[in-house]
Design a protein around this motif. Structure first.
Motif, mmCIF file in Angstrom:
data_model
loop_
_atom_site.group_PDB
_atom_site.id
_atom_site.type_symbol
_atom_site.label_atom_id
_atom_site.label_comp_id
_atom_site.label_asym_id
_atom_site.label_seq_id
_atom_site.Cartn_x
_atom_site.Cartn_y
_atom_site.Cartn_z
ATOM 1 N N ASP A 148 0.849 -1.189 0.000
ATOM 2 C CA ASP A 148 0.000 0.000 0.000
ATOM 3 C C ASP A 148 0.890 1.247 0.000
ATOM 4 O O ASP A 148 1.541 1.560 1.000
ATOM 5 C CB ASP A 148 -0.896 -0.020 1.242
ATOM 6 C CG ASP A 148 -1.908 1.114 1.263
ATOM 7 O OD1 ASP A 148 -1.602 2.203 0.735
ATOM 8 O OD2 ASP A 148 -3.002 0.923 1.826
ATOM 9 N N ARG A 164 0.228 4.452 -0.017
ATOM 10 C CA ARG A 164 -0.146 5.505 0.935
ATOM 11 C C ARG A 164 0.303 5.143 2.341
ATOM 12 O O ARG A 164 0.819 5.989 3.083
ATOM 13 C CB ARG A 164 -1.658 5.726 0.907
ATOM 14 C CG ARG A 164 -2.124 6.866 1.817
ATOM 15 C CD ARG A 164 -3.612 7.110 1.669
ATOM 16 N NE ARG A 164 -3.947 7.519 0.307
ATOM 17 C CZ ARG A 164 -5.184 7.764 -0.102
ATOM 18 N NH1 ARG A 164 -6.213 7.606 0.733
ATOM 19 N NH2 ARG A 164 -5.405 8.145 -1.345
ATOM 20 N N SER A 208 -6.089 -2.575 -5.872
ATOM 21 C CA SER A 208 -6.487 -1.280 -5.309
ATOM 22 C C SER A 208 -6.715 -0.283 -6.440
ATOM 23 O O SER A 208 -6.081 -0.359 -7.497
ATOM 24 C CB SER A 208 -5.408 -0.760 -4.354
ATOM 25 O OG SER A 208 -4.238 -0.430 -5.070
ATOM 26 N N SER A 226 -5.744 2.693 -6.902
ATOM 27 C CA SER A 226 -4.560 3.471 -7.280
ATOM 28 C C SER A 226 -3.653 2.721 -8.248
ATOM 29 O O SER A 226 -2.800 3.329 -8.901
ATOM 30 C CB SER A 226 -3.760 3.854 -6.031
ATOM 31 O OG SER A 226 -3.281 2.702 -5.364
ATOM 32 N N GLU A 249 7.657 0.943 -7.365
ATOM 33 C CA GLU A 249 6.930 2.047 -6.724
ATOM 34 C C GLU A 249 7.322 2.147 -5.253
ATOM 35 O O GLU A 249 7.539 3.237 -4.716
ATOM 36 C CB GLU A 249 5.420 1.820 -6.852
ATOM 37 C CG GLU A 249 4.862 1.941 -8.257
ATOM 38 C CD GLU A 249 4.732 3.380 -8.729
ATOM 39 O OE1 GLU A 249 4.792 4.291 -7.888
ATOM 40 O OE2 GLU A 249 4.573 3.578 -9.941
#
Length: 322
Positions: A20, A22, A45, A47, A80
């Motif tokens: 995740d 965030r 997700s 995103s 990422e």
């Protein structure tokens, strides 16, 4: 006043056990760990939908296999995460390969090449392998070639000893899954000081430190903050976003539990394959949880392949419409 999480950071390297983005931005961990379950959840997700769609579109153009798309997406999630943390990201090899040393080595090198194509250097990645005898042998070969490894699904001292013999960079002894097994067998809830998962990691940590073994011990698979507090001072601890939030909201004191140990003069005897297999077989918890973990990660990897297949089929149907 400092939070418990900040106290923990002063003793152990804090690692986020999540994909995740965030949550990683909020927790500010040193490293991140992933596994097939985490990657699957991350890619579902909102995103990440554009990332998945772009990978599918590229594959449609160049005829990439579903397996290669899965590798690409796994690496893109890792890339990422690598952009958000200063340390390393652990990426797991397909669980179906857990008993095939050459195949694990090939897959690891494929993942490292995929990361390089994304601009992520090999030293930013830990290749995650199940701590089977074959996985440990694959790690020994990869480490010799400069590819660092994280041996996961580790439930016993036998596995830890074999990893040390192989010169593995890092091991992830599981806490919560050990506790789950004993809780189910004994029908009880364990306090941290008697928790079988906590005691297992402490045993491994002290074995390593007392023999001057450089392999990093990273406690994993926590069910509550009590287990984490009971391992304060362990080299690294990989923690879910939910438990990281609990630790950040807590302002109670946190004493160090694990630290330097007197080093024994005699080097430990290496563990051979026969000893390893017998000791795992003799430990019902370790043998059951290792097999269960491999099946579970394989299930989520297959779900990812199915997700990719469905998206490819959906795109093909869409393009076929007049």
């Amino acid at each position: 006043m400092l939070s418990t999480l900040e106290h923990l950071r002063s003793m152990s390297i804090v690692v986020a056990d999540t994909g995740d983005l965030r949550a990683v931005q909020q927790a500010r961990p040193q490293d991140c760990t992933t596994n097939p379950s985490i990657v699957l959840k991350a890619l579902q997700s909102p995103s990440m939908l554009s990332l998945v769609d772009s990978a599918i579109a590229r594959a449609k153009t160049d005829g990439t296999s579903i397996e290669a798309i899965a590798d690409d997406l796994t690496v893109r999630v890792g890339a990422e995460l690598a952009s958000l943390v200063p340390g390393v990201v652990s990426t797991e090899v397909d669980a179906r390969l857990s008993f095939d040393t050459p195949a694990m080595v090939r897959k690891a090198k494929t993942l490292i090449a995929c990361y390089a194509a994304q601009g992520v250097a090999p030293e930013r990645i830990l290749i995650k392998l199940a701590a089977t005898w074959e996985g440990i042998r694959a790690a020994a070969q990869l480490e010799a070639e400069g590819i660092r490894c994280n041996l996961t699904l580790l439930f016993s001292l036998a596995q830890a000893k074999a990893c040390a013999d192989a010169g593995v960079f890092l091991i992830s002894p599981f806490v919560g899954r050990i506790t789950d097994w004993h809780a189910a067998k004994e029908g009880k809830v364990f306090a941290p000081e008697e928790d079988p998962g906590v005691l297992s990691v402490r045993q491994i940590y002290r074995y390593y430190k007392s023999h001057g073994i450089n392999t990093v011990v990273m406690g994993a698979s926590f069910r509550n903050t009590g287990q984490i507090r009971a391992l304060a001072g362990c080299d690294r601890l990989t923690i879910s976003p939910e438990l990281l939030s609990e630790l950040a909201a807590d302002q109670s004191s946190l004493p160090r539990v694990l630290g330097p140990c007197p080093v024994e003069a005699d080097a430990p005897e290496p563990i051979c394959e026969a000893q390893f297999r017998w000791q795992i077989n003799a430990d019902a918890m370790a043998s059951e949880k290792l097999a269960e973990g491999i099946r579970s990660f394989d299930l989520d990897h297959r779900k990812l392949l199915e997700l990719i297949g469905e998206k490819l089929s959906g795109q093909a149907r869409s393009e076929a419409r007049p």
